[in-house]
Design a protein around this motif. Structure first.
Motif, PDB file in Angstrom:
ATOM      1  N   SER A 325       0.825  -1.211   0.000  1.00  0.00           N
ATOM      2  CA  SER A 325       0.000   0.000   0.000  1.00  0.00           C
ATOM      3  C   SER A 325       0.858   1.260   0.000  1.00  0.00           C
ATOM      4  O   SER A 325       0.515   2.253  -0.639  1.00  0.00           O
ATOM      5  N   GLY A 328       1.972   1.811  -3.353  1.00  0.00           N
ATOM      6  CA  GLY A 328       0.850   2.300  -4.149  1.00  0.00           C
ATOM      7  C   GLY A 328       0.704   3.807  -4.057  1.00  0.00           C
ATOM      8  O   GLY A 328       0.433   4.491  -5.050  1.00  0.00           O
ATOM      9  N   SER A 485      -4.314  -1.523  -4.795  1.00  0.00           N
ATOM     10  CA  SER A 485      -3.063  -0.829  -4.465  1.00  0.00           C
ATOM     11  C   SER A 485      -3.016   0.548  -5.107  1.00  0.00           C
ATOM     12  O   SER A 485      -2.368   1.448  -4.609  1.00  0.00           O
TER      13      SER A 485
END
Length: 760
Positions: A325, A328, A485
């Motif tokens: 994450s 991301g 993500s």
């Protein structure tokens, strides 16, 4: 071990989250630059949006700007007061449900405070069940709070940006696009970063108590996903009923009966309609995607904690979902700069391609990002928990799991776009069928929705097969994370839609020129499609997330295999498959009832207020806002109760196996119903927009606004409204919420569940 040390991981995750928040604030600052000089507000609002009178409308430019500011304030006040009322009701629910979690989970071992042997790793000693009950409740509260905050911030940003987008539209498409997109990005980044930060902080705080008992720690963290999704359910259903009651009421009386344009200031329901865009599409969507994100992280963390990562205490590998994450956020940041700073939009036809380019860029960059993270954070070989056995996995297996989730998301997004954008034949066929009236339009629209399910389901099926074969349940959990993500970009594209929709409404109400209204309409039509893409992502990720949660639940409840041929499981399966229909029936009927009241009120005002049609008198907007508010708060309770009580009743009275059947059934049927409802509604809306815009010869032949074909299209759009904005998007929360709730209560069901079968 992977080559990332624990210390680096501990720094990396919060730094990425803070970078995301910082970037959001920068974007917000850039949007707020659309300025506001002489402060006329007696209430000290410096936000009076009064730009130096632009020469575009000549003299009345200043008046238009003042009017825009007034309308914006009305929308903002309406949305804020609705959300606060909703949160008052929800705080009661949160209090009651926290007590239920604590009592149910505490009773597993009779509220004893003694340490116990671990559930999976028998040799070790774990913290008592009472501690799990307490910490799960705390995690639930944190999740609920973060989810509400995500929705609220999104709504604040959207109501701040809508009038600014309208004013920017005077300078051309490019400027207006950037204003709307930047505001969407603010919401996307705040949400992704907040979700990550709160999760990271809670894990580290819980660790102070749990110490080496990672199994208990990550089991109690699943409460975070439950809190996030239960708030999202009420936000989505409540907001959806609010927005569609107003929308349907405004359209039916205004466009069909009175022949006045959409968002005409004479229409009493028009403020409620624009408020609804913010509470339903923005606040609801924000909470929804936050819920998906929290749950997929929780599912992955839980499965990892009972695998070699958790048993061997490899902190970096354990935090893999959080590192994905973080990556991301960085990737989406680069992607956003492409949209706002590197490519400029010159004409209307470039809007949609630019938004689609965002999806491609973020997906390609993220693939590289995942490869790096998988290589550095994971050991080259490790074992994963696979229903009682251990499965040996290499780090490149995990890379493929995440990547296939990510690309499946892109496929679903593009398929949705193909079926809902008026640039392609499916929507044009629907528009063409309006020649022969509303009935054919409805038939074609329904067929389109059912057909649009095929490719997304294959995409989900392939990603499930690949990720499950490579890395069991952990693979599916990280595939869902892969799909989410790039959530910051996905949400930016998604929030852009309602913001442009509002901008168009404000332009119409402020009486701006035809040219500006055309610009905002073009932004809005692109926004409709991107909103459908966002819903596609939400539904696709919900399917994967709930499958991962289902796997975690089966492991936690101690079920060895789920056998469809046993009657216990099969009855669960068939009842579970019915639930999405029951839920949709409730939400659709709620919209219908509220819209009926709204139509009556709007008609009453047109008939009794003298001079309303001529524009001499002002309509009573407040009554319409009140109708929507009351309806949505009253009507969000039964569907919410259905979703939240089903797992509790099934697990307590029928036991863990029947509940496993219910979860599988609702997942399988919910995905289909959700995709077809969202796409049917989106296609009808864009077929109507296609006829209104009259860009091609074909569209011109179907008539200007007010022609028979256009009226048929409006009816289709009105039928589609509750499908695409109330029942469709709420269904993905139904699927996830039941799964995460079952996982949280699994220890209770495993100990005390199945009361009926015990007595029989």
């Amino acid at each position: 071990m992977g080559s990332l040390s624990e210390a680096v991981t501990q720094v990396l995750i919060p730094v990425c989250a803070l970078v995301g928040i910082g970037f959001a604030l920068i974007q917000w600052f850039l949007v707020s630059k659309v300025r506001v000089s002489n402060d006329t507000g007696s209430n000290g609002y410096s936000d009076r949006l009064i730009e130096e009178a632009e020469a575009e409308e000549g003299v009345d430019s200043l008046e238009v700007t003042i009017k825009c500011a007034e309308i914006q304030t009305a929308i903002s006040v309406g949305a804020t007061s609705f959300l606060f009322t909703q949160y008052k009701y929800l705080s009661v629910f949160v209090g009651v449900f926290s007590a239920i979690i604590f009592l149910f989970l505490g009773s597993v071992k009779g509220f004893s405070t003694k340490s116990e042997p671990c559930t999976y790793n028998k040799g070790n000693i774990c913290k008592p069940a009472l501690a799990n009950a307490l910490f799960t409740t705390i995690a639930f509260l944190l999740g609920a709070f973060t989810s509400t905050l995500s929705g609220f911030l999104g709504m604040k940003i959207a109501t701040y940006a809508n009038a600014r987008t309208t004013l920017e539209a005077r300078k051309g498409v490019g400027k207006a696009f950037i204003a709307a997109f930047r505001s969407g990005a603010v919401m996307g980044f705040l949400l992704a970063a907040n979700g990550l930060l709160v999760l990271y902080v809670s894990i580290n705080l819980f660790k102070l108590y749990y110490g080496d008992d990672w199994e208990g720690l990550y089991e109690s963290i699943t409460g975070y996903g439950l809190g996030g999704s239960s708030m999202a359910l009420f936000g989505r259903v409540g907001g959806g009923i609010y927005t569609k009651a107003a929308d349907v009421g405004a359209d039916l009386v205004g466009k069909v009966e009175r022949n006045i344009p959409e968002d005409d200031p004479r229409n009493p329901a028009v403020i409620a309609d624009n408020v609804g865009d913010n509470v339903g599409d923005i606040a609801g969507m924000g909470s929804d995607l936050f819920g998906s994100y929290a749950e997929s992280s929780c599912a992955a963390l839980f499965v990892a904690s009972i695998s070699s990562f958790g048993i061997g205490h490899d902190y970096t590998a354990m935090s893999y979902p959080l590192i994905i994450s973080s990556m991301g956020i960085v990737v989406c940041l680069i992607t956003t700069i492409f949209a706002t700073d590197l490519f400029e939009i010159k004409s209307v036809s470039e809007i949609e391609p630019s938004l689609k380019r965002q999806l491609i860029i973020s997906t390609v960059l993220m693939t590289a990002g995942i490869a790096m993270v998988s290589f550095f954070a994971l050991p080259s070989e490790f074992t994963l928990f696979n229903f009682g056995t251990e499965m040996t996995v290499k780090h490149w297996h995990i890379f493929f799991c995440v990547a296939i989730g990510l690309w499946a998301g892109l496929v679903i997004g593009y398929t949705t776009e193909y079926y809902t954008s008026n640039a392609y034949s499916p929507v044009r066929d629907v528009a063409d069928s309006c020649r022969t009236g509303a009935a054919t339009n409805v038939i074609f629209g329904l067929a389109l929705g059912y057909k649009s399910v095929i490719i997304p389901i294959f995409a989900i099926a392939v990603s499930i097969y690949v990720s499950f074969s490579l890395a069991a349940m952990y693979g599916i959990a990280v595939a869902a994370l892969g799909m989410l993500s790039t959530i910051a970009t996905g949400l930016a594209i998604d929030a852009y839609g309602p913001i442009s929709d509002n901008a168009g409404g404000i332009a119409e109400m402020a009486g701006m020129s035809h040219k500006i209204r055309e610009t905002t309409d073009a932004l809005d039509a692109a926004g409709n499609t991107t909103a459908a893409i966002g819903k596609g992502f939400a539904i696709g990720s919900a399917a994967l997330v709930s499958l991962a949660l289902f796997g975690a639940y089966v492991s936690r409840a101690g079920i060895k295999t789920v056998d469809v041929l046993t009657p216990k499981v099969f009855i669960g399966l068939i009842v579970g498959a019915m639930l999405p229909y029951w839920f949709s029936a409730m939400t659709m009927k709620s919209v219908g009832k509220a819209a009926l009241k709204m139509v009556e009120e709007v008609r009453r005002q047109f008939n009794t207020i003298p001079g309303l049609m001529e524009g001499r008198a002002k309509p009573d907007y407040a009554t319409c806002v009140k109708i929507s508010t009351d309806a949505s708060l009253r009507e969000m309770i039964p569907p919410g109760a259905l979703v939240l009580l089903t797992p509790l009743i099934a697990g307590t009275f029928f036991g863990v196996e029947t509940l496993a059947g219910v979860l599988a059934g609702s997942l399988v049927s919910g995905v289909q119903v959700a995709i077809s409802a969202s796409n049917t509604g989106g296609a009808w809306d864009n077929a109507k927009k296609y006829i209104e815009a009259g860009v091609s010869e074909h569209a011109k032949s179907l008539g200007p606004k007010g022609s028979d074909a256009h009226k048929a299209a409006v009816i289709g759009d009105t039928v589609g409204d509750p499908l695409k904005d109330t029942s469709g998007p709420s269904l993905n929360i139904l699927i996830k919420l039941m799964a995460v709730e079952s996982l949280v209560f699994a220890p209770f069901f495993a100990t005390h569940g199945g009361l009926l079968f015990k007595f029989l």
